[in-house]
Design a protein around this motif. Structure first.
Motif, PDB file in Angstrom:
ATOM      1  N   GLY A   1       0.789  -1.229   0.000  1.00 29.69           N
ATOM      2  CA  GLY A   1       0.000   0.000   0.000  1.00 29.69           C
ATOM      3  C   GLY A   1       0.817   1.271   0.000  1.00 29.69           C
ATOM      4  O   GLY A   1       0.288   2.362   0.205  1.00 29.69           O
ATOM      5  N   ARG A   2       2.120   1.145  -0.274  1.00 31.25           N
ATOM      6  CA  ARG A   2       2.963   2.350  -0.342  1.00 31.25           C
ATOM      7  C   ARG A   2       2.817   3.063  -1.673  1.00 31.25           C
ATOM      8  O   ARG A   2       2.994   4.274  -1.759  1.00 31.25           O
ATOM      9  CB  ARG A   2       4.434   1.979  -0.110  1.00 31.25           C
ATOM     10  N   LYS A   3       2.532   2.294  -2.726  1.00 27.35           N
ATOM     11  CA  LYS A   3       2.369   2.871  -4.061  1.00 27.35           C
ATOM     12  C   LYS A   3       0.884   2.880  -4.443  1.00 27.35           C
ATOM     13  O   LYS A   3       0.111   2.050  -3.947  1.00 27.35           O
ATOM     14  CB  LYS A   3       3.165   2.065  -5.089  1.00 27.35           C
ATOM     15  N   PRO A   4       0.479   3.770  -5.338  1.00 21.84           N
ATOM     16  CA  PRO A   4      -0.941   3.869  -5.713  1.00 21.84           C
ATOM     17  C   PRO A   4      -1.340   2.786  -6.721  1.00 21.84           C
ATOM     18  O   PRO A   4      -1.800   3.083  -7.825  1.00 21.84           O
ATOM     19  CB  PRO A   4      -1.039   5.269  -6.309  1.00 21.84           C
ATOM     20  N   TRP A   5      -1.163   1.533  -6.320  1.00 20.65           N
ATOM     21  CA  TRP A   5      -1.413   0.397  -7.201  1.00 20.65           C
ATOM     22  C   TRP A   5      -2.576  -0.446  -6.671  1.00 20.65           C
ATOM     23  O   TRP A   5      -2.727  -0.629  -5.453  1.00 20.65           O
ATOM     24  CB  TRP A   5      -0.189  -0.507  -7.287  1.00 20.65           C
ATOM     25  N   VAL A   6      -3.362  -0.984  -7.591  1.00 19.26           N
ATOM     26  CA  VAL A   6      -4.406  -1.960  -7.252  1.00 19.26           C
ATOM     27  C   VAL A   6      -4.303  -3.115  -8.237  1.00 19.26           C
ATOM     28  O   VAL A   6      -3.901  -2.930  -9.391  1.00 19.26           O
ATOM     29  CB  VAL A   6      -5.815  -1.349  -7.293  1.00 19.26           C
ATOM     30  N   ALA A   7      -4.666  -4.305  -7.792  1.00 17.83           N
ATOM     31  CA  ALA A   7      -4.614  -5.499  -8.650  1.00 17.83           C
ATOM     32  C   ALA A   7      -6.014  -6.064  -8.822  1.00 17.83           C
ATOM     33  O   ALA A   7      -6.647  -6.492  -7.850  1.00 17.83           O
ATOM     34  CB  ALA A   7      -3.682  -6.546  -8.042  1.00 17.83           C
ATOM     35  N   LEU A   8      -6.495  -6.052 -10.067  1.00 19.46           N
ATOM     36  CA  LEU A   8      -7.768  -6.678 -10.394  1.00 19.46           C
ATOM     37  C   LEU A   8      -7.511  -8.142 -10.739  1.00 19.46           C
ATOM     38  O   LEU A   8      -6.589  -8.453 -11.497  1.00 19.46           O
ATOM     39  CB  LEU A   8      -8.427  -5.983 -11.583  1.00 19.46           C
ATOM     40  N   THR A   9      -8.306  -9.043 -10.188  1.00 18.81           N
ATOM     41  CA  THR A   9      -8.130 -10.468 -10.463  1.00 18.81           C
ATOM     42  C   THR A   9      -9.449 -11.067 -10.944  1.00 18.81           C
ATOM     43  O   THR A   9     -10.534 -10.665 -10.512  1.00 18.81           O
ATOM     44  CB  THR A   9      -7.635 -11.230  -9.214  1.00 18.81           C
TER      45      THR A   9
ATOM     46  N   GLU B   1      -4.385 -13.943 -23.319  1.00 18.24           N
ATOM     47  CA  GLU B   1      -4.165 -13.304 -22.017  1.00 18.24           C
ATOM     48  C   GLU B   1      -2.678 -13.266 -21.693  1.00 18.24           C
ATOM     49  O   GLU B   1      -2.165 -12.254 -21.192  1.00 18.24           O
ATOM     50  CB  GLU B   1      -4.949 -14.061 -20.944  1.00 18.24           C
ATOM     51  N   ARG B   2      -1.987 -14.357 -21.988  1.00 16.68           N
ATOM     52  CA  ARG B   2      -0.531 -14.389 -21.779  1.00 16.68           C
ATOM     53  C   ARG B   2       0.152 -13.319 -22.625  1.00 16.68           C
ATOM     54  O   ARG B   2       1.055 -12.604 -22.152  1.00 16.68           O
ATOM     55  CB  ARG B   2      -0.013 -15.779 -22.129  1.00 16.68           C
ATOM     56  N   ASN B   3      -0.259 -13.190 -23.879  1.00 13.98           N
ATOM     57  CA  ASN B   3       0.386 -12.232 -24.780  1.00 13.98           C
ATOM     58  C   ASN B   3       0.152 -10.782 -24.379  1.00 13.98           C
ATOM     59  O   ASN B   3       0.916  -9.897 -24.760  1.00 13.98           O
ATOM     60  CB  ASN B   3      -0.093 -12.465 -26.215  1.00 13.98           C
ATOM     61  N   LEU B   4      -0.899 -10.541 -23.606  1.00 16.25           N
ATOM     62  CA  LEU B   4      -1.155  -9.192 -23.096  1.00 16.25           C
ATOM     63  C   LEU B   4      -0.321  -8.882 -21.851  1.00 16.25           C
ATOM     64  O   LEU B   4      -0.360  -7.763 -21.352  1.00 16.25           O
ATOM     65  CB  LEU B   4      -2.637  -9.025 -22.767  1.00 16.25           C
ATOM     66  N   GLY B   5       0.411  -9.875 -21.360  1.00 16.21           N
ATOM     67  CA  GLY B   5       1.234  -9.663 -20.176  1.00 16.21           C
ATOM     68  C   GLY B   5       0.500  -9.889 -18.868  1.00 16.21           C
ATOM     69  O   GLY B   5       1.001  -9.544 -17.804  1.00 16.21           O
ATOM     70  N   TRP B   6      -0.706 -10.491 -18.963  1.00 13.81           N
ATOM     71  CA  TRP B   6      -1.441 -10.775 -17.737  1.00 13.81           C
ATOM     72  C   TRP B   6      -0.760 -11.900 -16.963  1.00 13.81           C
ATOM     73  O   TRP B   6      -0.093 -12.761 -17.532  1.00 13.81           O
ATOM     74  CB  TRP B   6      -2.873 -11.203 -18.059  1.00 13.81           C
ATOM     75  N   ASP B   7      -0.944 -11.903 -15.654  1.00 13.82           N
ATOM     76  CA  ASP B   7      -0.455 -13.000 -14.834  1.00 13.82           C
ATOM     77  C   ASP B   7      -1.352 -14.220 -15.002  1.00 13.82           C
ATOM     78  O   ASP B   7      -2.584 -14.097 -15.060  1.00 13.82           O
ATOM     79  CB  ASP B   7      -0.462 -12.616 -13.360  1.00 13.82           C
ATOM     80  N   SER B   8      -0.728 -15.394 -15.056  1.00 17.39           N
ATOM     81  CA  SER B   8      -1.460 -16.656 -15.141  1.00 17.39           C
ATOM     82  C   SER B   8      -1.408 -17.365 -13.801  1.00 17.39           C
ATOM     83  O   SER B   8      -0.333 -17.672 -13.291  1.00 17.39           O
ATOM     84  CB  SER B   8      -0.841 -17.559 -16.215  1.00 17.39           C
TER      85      SER B   8
ATOM     86  N   VAL C   1      -2.305  -2.990 -11.759  1.00 21.32           N
ATOM     87  CA  VAL C   1      -1.123  -3.829 -11.988  1.00 21.32           C
ATOM     88  C   VAL C   1      -1.509  -5.289 -11.791  1.00 21.32           C
ATOM     89  O   VAL C   1      -2.561  -5.601 -11.224  1.00 21.32           O
ATOM     90  CB  VAL C   1       0.035  -3.466 -11.020  1.00 21.32           C
ATOM     91  N   THR C   2      -0.654  -6.192 -12.268  1.00 19.77           N
ATOM     92  CA  THR C   2      -0.853  -7.612 -11.985  1.00 19.77           C
ATOM     93  C   THR C   2      -0.341  -7.911 -10.577  1.00 19.77           C
ATOM     94  O   THR C   2       0.374  -7.109  -9.967  1.00 19.77           O
ATOM     95  CB  THR C   2      -0.098  -8.491 -12.987  1.00 19.77           C
ATOM     96  N   VAL C   3      -0.701  -9.069 -10.065  1.00 21.17           N
ATOM     97  CA  VAL C   3      -0.241  -9.459  -8.734  1.00 21.17           C
ATOM     98  C   VAL C   3       1.278  -9.537  -8.689  1.00 21.17           C
ATOM     99  O   VAL C   3       1.911  -9.072  -7.729  1.00 21.17           O
ATOM    100  CB  VAL C   3      -0.871 -10.800  -8.309  1.00 21.17           C
TER     101      VAL C   3
END
Length: 281
Positions: free
Chosen positions: A68-76, A118-125, A247-249
């Motif tokens: 929570g130090r950076k303004p990042w959220v991860a949608l899953t 999804e992999r080619n978009l750089g998403w986490d698997s 961001v990704t996880v």
């Protein structure tokens, strides 16, 4: 990282003409600088993310949120791939929003193209077992079977094993945790549950996600729910309005990962806890 940069620097020199005509080199450098700089940054990002996942796998504790130090959220997104996957892909790629997907192994055959896209978009698997059972209710042998088969289903398509794992229904026990550690995976839970698995209306999903948009949040949603797809544009607009970055996880773990003491607190180590009871999926 140094090796990657050095190799790219060598590539610049070689592609620019090596020790050939010096007059041609400035133009070549200008043409190559942009693509190679981007390639270098992407390679370093991938190395950093892989190293972070390895580090948290060694710690062996479930991850509920970032620091929570950076303004990042991860949608899953759980439970895919699914017939709705192309619509999720189109929306999220158009909006340039990376996500982390946790796949059910039995849903992959016949939908391999979605996994690759999804992999080619750089998403986490990530893996979400083979058949989506509550793991804590199973024997050690059956838990191992579910985790292994779910992992293998993704590996057959991607050529490498997923390093992130999410237990269905948030159902895990000491046996689950050990099996995940032994497979050098990171168990990823969440601190914000949109409750979309319950079939709640689109507005409820959006409101719930927006309420949880705090730096470090990991937000639980599902790739199989049309109301979730409909809620995403509102959620994305609010992310940007608040100056947050999706961001990704693995990116969160690499750039703003929780401390070990934070991990040991579970949900209580997160900046916000919107997890009413057990998850529905």
């Amino acid at each position: 990282m140094v090796v990657v940069v050095a190799m790219l620097a060598i590539a610049v020199q070689a592609l620019a003409g090596g020790s050939g005509d010096e007059r041609s080199r400035p133009t070549a450098h200008r043409l190559l600088a942009g693509p190679l700089s981007a390639a270098s940054a992407d390679a370093i990002d991938r190395i950093d993310r892989a190293a972070a996942v390895e580090r948290y796998a060694r710690i062996g504790l479930p991850v509920y949120c970032g620091a929570g130090r950076k303004p990042w959220v991860a949608l899953t997104l759980d439970d895919g791939p699914w017939p709705l996957s192309p619509q999720f892909l189109n929306l999220l790629s158009r909006e340039k929003v990376p996500v982390t997907v946790f796949r059910v192994g039995r849903n992959i055959p016949g939908r391999e193209q979605y996994v690759l896209a999804e992999r080619n978009l750089g998403w986490d698997s990530g893996s979400h077992t083979q058949n989506h059972p509550p793991l804590a209710s199973l024997s050690a042998r059956d838990q191992r079977d579910e985790i292994t088969k779910g992992e293998n289903a993704s590996t057959r398509v991607l050529g490498r094993a997923p390093r992130l794992f999410r237990p269905p229904y948030e159902s895990h026990n000491a046996t689950t945790d050990k099996l995940v550690r032994d497979r050098h995976m990171v168990q990823v839970l969440w601190n914000v549950d949109t409750q979309d698995a319950l079939g709640v209306p689109t507005k409820t999903i959006a409101d719930r996600a927006i309420q949880g948009l705090k730096p470090g949040s990991i937000i639980l949603m599902h790739e199989v729910k049309p109301n979730t797809l409909a809620a995403l544009p509102t959620i994305i607009r609010e992310i940007r309005k608040r100056g947050l970055t999706p961001v990704t996880v693995s990116q969160m773990l690499a750039g703003d990962g929780p401390s070990e003491s934070q991990l040991r607190k579970g949900f209580d180590g997160c900046p916000i806890d919107l997890t009413p009871g057990k998850a529905a999926s």
